[in-house]
Design an enzyme around this catalytic site. Structure first.
Site, short mmCIF file in Angstrom:
data_model
loop_
_atom_site.label_atom_id
_atom_site.label_comp_id
_atom_site.label_asym_id
_atom_site.label_seq_id
_atom_site.Cartn_x
_atom_site.Cartn_y
_atom_site.Cartn_z
N LYS A 21 4.22 -9.64 -3.98
CA LYS A 21 4.18 -8.70 -2.72
C LYS A 21 2.53 -9.47 -1.99
O LYS A 21 2.52 -9.74 -1.47
CB LYS A 21 4.15 -7.63 -2.86
CG LYS A 21 4.18 -6.86 -1.21
CD LYS A 21 4.17 -5.82 -1.00
CE LYS A 21 3.03 -4.41 -1.82
NZ LYS A 21 1.98 -4.18 -1.37
N ASN A 22 1.90 -9.08 -3.37
CA ASN A 22 0.98 -9.09 -2.74
C ASN A 22 0.00 -10.31 -2.76
O ASN A 22 -1.06 -11.07 -2.23
CB ASN A 22 -0.62 -8.71 -3.26
CG ASN A 22 -0.62 -6.56 -2.81
OD1 ASN A 22 0.42 -6.45 -2.06
ND2 ASN A 22 -0.70 -5.90 -3.73
N ARG A 90 0.27 -2.63 5.67
CA ARG A 90 -1.13 -2.48 5.85
C ARG A 90 -2.06 -4.35 5.67
O ARG A 90 -2.78 -4.53 6.16
CB ARG A 90 -1.81 -2.47 3.70
CG ARG A 90 -3.24 -3.18 3.53
CD ARG A 90 -4.55 -2.39 4.96
NE ARG A 90 -5.77 -2.59 4.24
CZ ARG A 90 -6.40 -2.16 4.84
NH1 ARG A 90 -6.22 -1.12 6.25
NH2 ARG A 90 -7.71 -3.24 4.30
N CYS A 114 0.63 2.53 2.37
CA CYS A 114 0.40 3.78 1.83
C CYS A 114 -0.36 4.56 2.28
O CYS A 114 -1.80 4.51 2.53
CB CYS A 114 -0.14 3.39 0.12
SG CYS A 114 1.12 1.97 0.01
N ARG A 119 -8.79 3.45 3.88
CA ARG A 119 -8.80 1.89 3.60
C ARG A 119 -9.85 1.14 5.06
O ARG A 119 -8.96 0.78 6.16
CB ARG A 119 -7.51 1.76 3.60
CG ARG A 119 -6.48 2.16 2.48
CD ARG A 119 -5.57 1.78 2.56
NE ARG A 119 -5.19 0.15 1.47
CZ ARG A 119 -3.89 0.05 1.45
NH1 ARG A 119 -2.84 0.67 1.53
NH2 ARG A 119 -3.70 -1.21 1.32
N PRO A 120 -10.94 1.32 5.10
CA PRO A 120 -11.24 0.82 6.82
C PRO A 120 -10.75 -0.86 7.11
O PRO A 120 -10.37 -1.73 5.64
CB PRO A 120 -12.90 1.41 6.62
CG PRO A 120 -12.66 1.46 5.49
CD PRO A 120 -11.66 2.05 4.43
N ASP A 122 -13.71 -2.50 8.11
CA ASP A 122 -15.24 -2.81 8.56
C ASP A 122 -15.73 -4.41 7.59
O ASP A 122 -16.00 -4.71 8.53
CB ASP A 122 -16.14 -2.04 7.54
CG ASP A 122 -16.39 -1.20 6.58
OD1 ASP A 122 -15.36 -1.23 6.38
OD2 ASP A 122 -17.50 -2.46 6.10
N ASP A 301 -3.83 -0.46 -9.10
CA ASP A 301 -2.58 -0.67 -8.19
C ASP A 301 -1.89 0.07 -9.58
O ASP A 301 -0.18 0.03 -10.10
CB ASP A 301 -2.07 -1.78 -8.21
CG ASP A 301 -2.59 -2.26 -6.73
OD1 ASP A 301 -2.98 -3.33 -6.26
OD2 ASP A 301 -2.29 -0.92 -5.96
N ARG A 394 9.16 -0.88 -0.90
CA ARG A 394 8.98 -1.13 0.16
C ARG A 394 8.44 -2.64 -0.70
O ARG A 394 7.70 -3.77 -0.44
CB ARG A 394 7.49 -1.31 0.74
CG ARG A 394 7.63 0.16 1.81
CD ARG A 394 6.06 0.77 2.09
NE ARG A 394 5.20 -0.28 2.14
CZ ARG A 394 3.39 -0.16 2.18
NH1 ARG A 394 3.35 0.92 1.80
NH2 ARG A 394 3.05 -0.58 2.06
C1 EPZ Z 1 -5.01 -5.49 -1.54
O1 EPZ Z 1 -5.41 -4.14 -0.68
C2 EPZ Z 1 -3.50 -5.04 -1.98
N1 EPZ Z 1 -2.77 -4.84 -0.63
C3 EPZ Z 1 -3.30 -3.56 -2.90
O2 EPZ Z 1 -1.90 -2.54 -3.29
C4 EPZ Z 1 -4.42 -3.44 -3.13
O3 EPZ Z 1 -4.56 -1.91 -4.34
C5 EPZ Z 1 -5.75 -3.73 -3.06
O4 EPZ Z 1 -5.78 -4.88 -2.31
C6 EPZ Z 1 -7.24 -3.93 -4.33
O5 EPZ Z 1 -6.58 -4.43 -5.32
C7 EPZ Z 1 -1.88 -6.14 -0.94
O6 EPZ Z 1 -2.76 -7.57 -0.97
C8 EPZ Z 1 -1.41 -6.19 0.33
P1 EPZ Z 1 -8.48 -3.93 -0.38
P2 EPZ Z 1 -6.07 -4.11 1.10
O7 EPZ Z 1 -9.58 -4.62 1.15
O8 EPZ Z 1 -6.46 -5.72 0.80
C9 EPZ Z 1 -12.79 -1.06 0.68
C10 EPZ Z 1 -0.28 -2.80 -3.38
O9 EPZ Z 1 -0.46 -1.00 -3.77
N2 EPZ Z 1 -12.99 -1.47 1.83
O10 EPZ Z 1 -9.73 -4.49 -1.92
O11 EPZ Z 1 -6.50 -3.31 1.65
C11 EPZ Z 1 -11.03 0.04 0.17
O12 EPZ Z 1 -10.97 1.54 0.85
C12 EPZ Z 1 -1.59 -2.13 -2.47
O13 EPZ Z 1 0.56 -3.62 -3.90
C13 EPZ Z 1 -13.62 -1.28 2.95
O14 EPZ Z 1 -14.21 -0.45 2.97
O15 EPZ Z 1 -7.33 -3.63 -0.46
C14 EPZ Z 1 -10.58 -0.06 -1.18
O16 EPZ Z 1 -11.35 0.60 -0.96
C15 EPZ Z 1 -1.88 -0.43 -1.98
N3 EPZ Z 1 -13.59 -2.26 4.04
C16 EPZ Z 1 -11.70 -1.15 -1.47
O17 EPZ Z 1 -12.26 -1.66 -0.25
C17 EPZ Z 1 -12.98 -3.22 4.23
O18 EPZ Z 1 -12.98 -3.49 5.52
C18 EPZ Z 1 -10.96 -2.46 -2.28
O19 EPZ Z 1 -10.27 -2.27 -0.59
C19 EPZ Z 1 -11.68 -3.65 3.57
C20 EPZ Z 1 -11.28 -2.59 2.36
#
Ligand code: EPZ
Length: 413
Positions: A21-22, A90, A114, A119-120, A122, A301, A394
């Protein structure tokens, strides 16, 4: 809809894994960078992918989905993403970089996803701003204007989504963009390889430091979506929970090294080039200390899966520390407690003592937590009913059918 599981049956046989999916989601987002035909193979027909296809179709892309192949072509007729579709997942936020690179503007509603944390965005927005994009915000919609230009940008955290957005933004930005502290997940590396197949000029593929020399135009490409490493870990967890011997095929063992290292030598695991055989002769006592972190460390995950395995372990203590999503532990811990699990959550750490669980009515609050409840139900004594299965659908294709094909007593109602 619910899953009804009668626990205690051992699972045996072979099960194949489908595309991640990702991985599909960022590739679909990147298809916006060209009007030419993009062909993606090994795409699972799961809700999030369906909704991403609908989102892009709404904005003008012509998309045909035949079996597990998705063909995308044409240009956008509208750069305002519809709120009713963007909020379903997302991954809708992943179109930001490609739409800005190709069209110089996007109205993007804040994404869904989810209930695992705030999940900001920024890092996404700070990165785009460093590339000259003007960003305003009104009624939960990001109003972005301006084609991204080349820059050097250091991500404060290796965010998967932000890395993917910035890669797409840089692909058409004249001159050299340098991105530091990028995510290196296999799905990010797959996107980098896909962009190169489209004609992008990228150095440092698969590493935290990426150089992108923008080109004027990107062309169509064909690509095989990589196997879903989380689904692979889910099937392996089903073997551990239920006993028996399962061979998971069409997977990539190198993508789940941290998970396999955690299981070794507690289980008999044999790796092949594109398969993993797992045999549980004795239930592991515990799993030690598990700490989630960006790739290549233990993936967030897979955290819910190991929480379930720890809850049904043979009497020992396991400690699980979740460092990425502040709400990822609580829901699943509460639901496992309804099955009799001994779990204490203190901040971002769960302290688990393994024991026999009993069937109960539980609810899937998020995708991975829901799958973990199914895993616990395979081992629990009696009937477990998992509610809100739509959250599991999903990201999982026919999970109950797959487990039933291995001998599980599970029905979808
Ligand atoms: C991706 O989400 C995956 N989703 C998530 O899988 C996965 O858990 C995550 O990466 C971490 O590996 C998809 O690829 C669609 P991140 P993503 O940005 O990109 C913080 C699933 O179950 N952050 O790497 O949203 C955030 O809050 C899903 O398949 C900021 O603070 O994750 C988190 O603490 C769940 N600011 C950390 O970084 C930002 O602008 C990792 O988030 C972006 C992220």
């Amino acid at each position: 809809m619910d899953y009804i599981i009668n626990g205690g049956r051992s699972l045996n046989g072979e099960i194949s894994v489908y595309g991640a999916k990702n991985c599909v989601l960022p590739l679909l987002a990147a298809s916006v960078l060209t009007d030419e035909e993009v062909v993606l193979h090994n795409c699972p027909k799961i809700t999030d992918v369906d909704n991403m296809v609908r989102l892009l179709q709404y904005m003008g892309k012509q998309i045909v989905w035949q079996d597990d192949t998705i063909c995308v072509c044409g240009s956008l007729t509208n750069t305002a993403a519809p709120q009713h579709l963007a909020k379903l997942l997302r991954g809708s936020n992943l179109i930001m970089g490609s739409v800005l690179a190709k069209y110089g503007q996007i109205n993007l509603p804040l994404p869904g996803g989810c209930a695992i944390g705030k999940r900001p965005m920024d890092i996404h927005l700070d990165g785009m701003a460093s590339m000259g994009v003007q960003i305003d915000f009104a009624d939960d919609v990001l109003l972005c204007r301006g084609k991204p230009f080349a820059t050097t940008y250091v991500l404060r955290f290796p965010s998967v989504g932000a890395t993917e957005n910035l890669l797409c933004a840089a692909a058409l930005a004249e001159y050299e963009t340098v991105l530091c502290n990028c995510a290196t997940e296999p799905e990010v590396e797959a996107l980098e390889r896909f962009l190169v197949k489209m004609g992008a000029r990228i150095e440092g593929i698969g590493t935290p430091n990426i150089k992108v020399n923008g080109v004027n135009k990107l062309h169509g490409a064909e690509f095989d979506v990589i196997p879903d490493r989380i689904v692979t870990a889910t099937y392996i967890s089903a073997a551990v929970a239920s006993g028996g011997e399962i061979t998971v095929t069409k997977c990539n063992p190198s993508h789940l090294r941290a998970f396999l290292n955690m299981l070794n030598p507690r289980l008999e695991i044999t790796e092949y080039q594109n398969a993993i055989k797992v045999k549980r002769s004795r239930m592991p006592v515990s799993y030690g200390k598990v700490i989630t972190a960006p790739y290549p460390f233990f993936p967030t995950d897979m955290q819910s899966l190991v929480l379930s395995l720890a809850a049904i372990a043979d009497g020992g203590d396991t400690q699980i520390c979740e460092n990425l999503f502040e709400n990822r532990l609580t829901h699943i811990a509460d639901e496992l407690a309804l099955m009799g699990a001994d779990i204490k959550v203190d901040g971002n750490t769960a302290y688990v003592v393994g024991r026999k669980l009993y069937g109960a009515d539980v609810a899937a609050y998020d995708l991975r937590g829901g799958a973990a409840l199914v895993i616990a139900g395979l081992n629990a004594q009696g009937i477990t009913t998992v509610k809100n299965v739509e959250n599991i659908c999903r990201g999982y294709l026919n999970l109950s059918d797959s487990l039933r094909s291995l001998g599980a007593d599970i029905v979808f109602k």
